[in-house]
Design an enzyme around this catalytic site. Structure first.
Site, PDB file in Angstrom:
ATOM      1  N   LYS A  18      21.391  34.178  87.544  1.00 34.27           N
ATOM      2  CA  LYS A  18      22.084  35.622  87.215  1.00 34.27           C
ATOM      3  C   LYS A  18      21.449  36.785  86.645  1.00 34.27           C
ATOM      4  O   LYS A  18      20.909  36.559  85.518  1.00 34.27           O
ATOM      5  CB  LYS A  18      23.413  35.172  86.546  1.00 34.27           C
ATOM      6  CG  LYS A  18      24.245  34.328  87.212  1.00 34.27           C
ATOM      7  CD  LYS A  18      25.661  34.177  86.195  1.00 34.27           C
ATOM      8  CE  LYS A  18      26.463  32.942  87.103  1.00 34.27           C
ATOM      9  NZ  LYS A  18      27.864  32.827  86.082  1.00 34.27           N
ATOM     10  N   GLY A  65      21.957  29.991  76.051  1.00 34.62           N
ATOM     11  CA  GLY A  65      22.787  31.248  75.721  1.00 34.62           C
ATOM     12  C   GLY A  65      22.748  31.861  74.527  1.00 34.62           C
ATOM     13  O   GLY A  65      22.576  33.276  74.173  1.00 34.62           O
TER      14      GLY A  65
END
Length: 430
Positions: A226, A402
């Site tokens: 992404k 993350g």
């Protein structure tokens, strides 16, 4: 003037002498550390990140478990009664046998070289009884936090029940510290004292180093799926970097933004628009962007037998790895770099036919360190580093995907901001 001198001149002109802010590191300096507390005889609740791969009841990668061992051993030596909690997978508030932490307790016992008790819940009378039975230096692991919906919902009642188990809280779960979950963001607020563990301190220190006066030339290597996951990182690092290499599925959007045919490769329109904006921003910042020329394509991931090298991707195929010419160009673009951050694989490296790009990137980065300072982001990138045996040859491999992205994007991690201020306990916050 050499290429290195030119990069240093551009680097200094963009970032200035003060470098880039590292807000999470600045906040962490004001918080209690593991070493600030007296643990003797006290129950200490340690939030670890043991969200590790388990297949058939067997842990297949114990990197994150190993990472927390120094904190746990420190607490054992200090006479603490150590209570370890973690999540595993996404059980969505349901009790799922395959997501039990029981197998992980066994691996932890092996790594610590000591017995680890296990209790089949994380709150309630049976858990409190198990904590009360612990002797100084003993270790108890609680069952999966996410078996309770209150964990992901950041429920105050659930957080209070966890905090009531112990006299102090230690966050050693860097990989989960970007989440607003009960055990990360709320337990430290209601615990008597909440401190940073060794792993958390080390991760923040190493990752923040690239934000404050990194040595030039600085190369940022990005892959994965992404574009949206990396936008904030690129925006925060753009004033510092000299070169940006983009591979993996996210390269599709950048190629499409340049008018290249990408066949059935995944590239939503919003990602293409974001890529176009990032290319314009990089050009304005005098940052070189290196994109793939040739690619390895196939009709689908499960058709490696049809893999072949292309320049323009056929309409009925998708890009799944870097081609040989691009692998060489990427390696050449990294030559001479003194700071490198890599987050995201270059292809579907789990499949041998699509692994060459990620392997080449791993080996190219490993060859730079030392003297270069080389950082590999967590998640799939860390798994690739382990798979290709280069983890010990780079400066730092993060345990958090993350969390590392959020830190590099300049965000303050909730798991750090929620810890207890040292000044409340007379600590030196300098």
């Amino acid at each position: 003037m050499s290429a290195g001198d030119g990069a240093r001149e551009r680097h200094g002109r963009r970032s200035g002498a003060e470098g880039r802010a590292a807000p999470t590191a600045a906040v962490l300096r004001t918080k209690l550390r593991l070493q600030d507390l007296d643990h003797d005889g006290r129950a200490v609740l340690v939030r670890a990140d043991f969200n590790v791969p388990v297949a058939g009841g067997v842990v297949t990668d114990d990197t994150r478990i190993i990472g927390t061992v120094p904190t746990l051993r420190y607490l054992q030596r200090a006479g603490a009664r150590v209570v370890v909690m973690s999540h595993l997978g996404r059980p969505k508030g349901q009790r799922i046998a395959e997501l039990s932490l029981y197998p992980i307790a066994g691996v932890l016992a092996e790594r610590l070289g000591t017995h680890v008790e296990f209790v089949s819940d994380c709150v309630g009378p049976s858990v409190q009884a198990a904590v009360d039975d612990l002797k100084p230096g003993g270790v108890l692991m609680l069952e999966n936090l996410r078996f309770h919906a209150g964990e992901r919902a950041n429920d105050a009642t659930f957080a209070a029940a966890l905090a009531d188990l112990a006299d102090a809280y230690v966050n050693d779960a860097f990989g989960a510290s970007h989440r607003d979950h009960a055990s990360i963001a709320s337990v430290p607020l209601v615990a008597p004292r909440a401190a940073a563990g060794d792993l958390l301190q080390r991760e923040v220190s190493m990752l923040s180093r690239v934000l404050v006066q990194p040595e030039a030339p600085f190369a940022l290597v990005l892959g994965g799926a992404k574009v949206s996951d990396k936008v904030a990182v690129i925006g925060n690092l753009l004033p510092l970097i000299d070169r940006m290499l983009i591979g993996g599925a996210m390269a599709n959007a950048f190629l499409a933004a340049q008018g290249r045919e990408i066949g059935r490769s995944l590239a939503p329109q919003d990602a293409i628009s974001q890529a176009a904006e990032l290319l314009a921003a990089a050009a304005a910042a005098d940052v070189e962007v290196v994109l793939p020329d040739d690619l390895v394509a196939a009709p689908a991931i499960d058709r490696p037998d049809r893999a072949h090298v292309v320049i323009e991707i056929p309409a009925d195929e998708m890009a799944l790895d870097l081609g040989p010419e691009t692998r060489g160009r990427f390696a050449a673009a990294l030559a001479g770099a003194r700071t490198v951050v890599w987050n995201g694989p270059m292809g579907v490296f789990e499949t041998p036919e699509f692994a060459a790009g990620t392997r080449s990137m791993a080996e190219s980065i490993a060859a730079l360190s030392p003297p270069a300072f080389t950082v590999i982001g967590g998640g799939d990138t860390a798994a690739a580093a382990e798979k290709f045996s280069i983890s010990s040859r780079v400066s730092h491999v993060s345990t958090g995907g993350g969390a590392s992205l959020d830190l590099l994007a300049g965000r303050i991690l909730p798991g750090v901001s929620a810890l207890t201020d040292r000044e409340l306990y007379g600590g030196d916050v300098g």
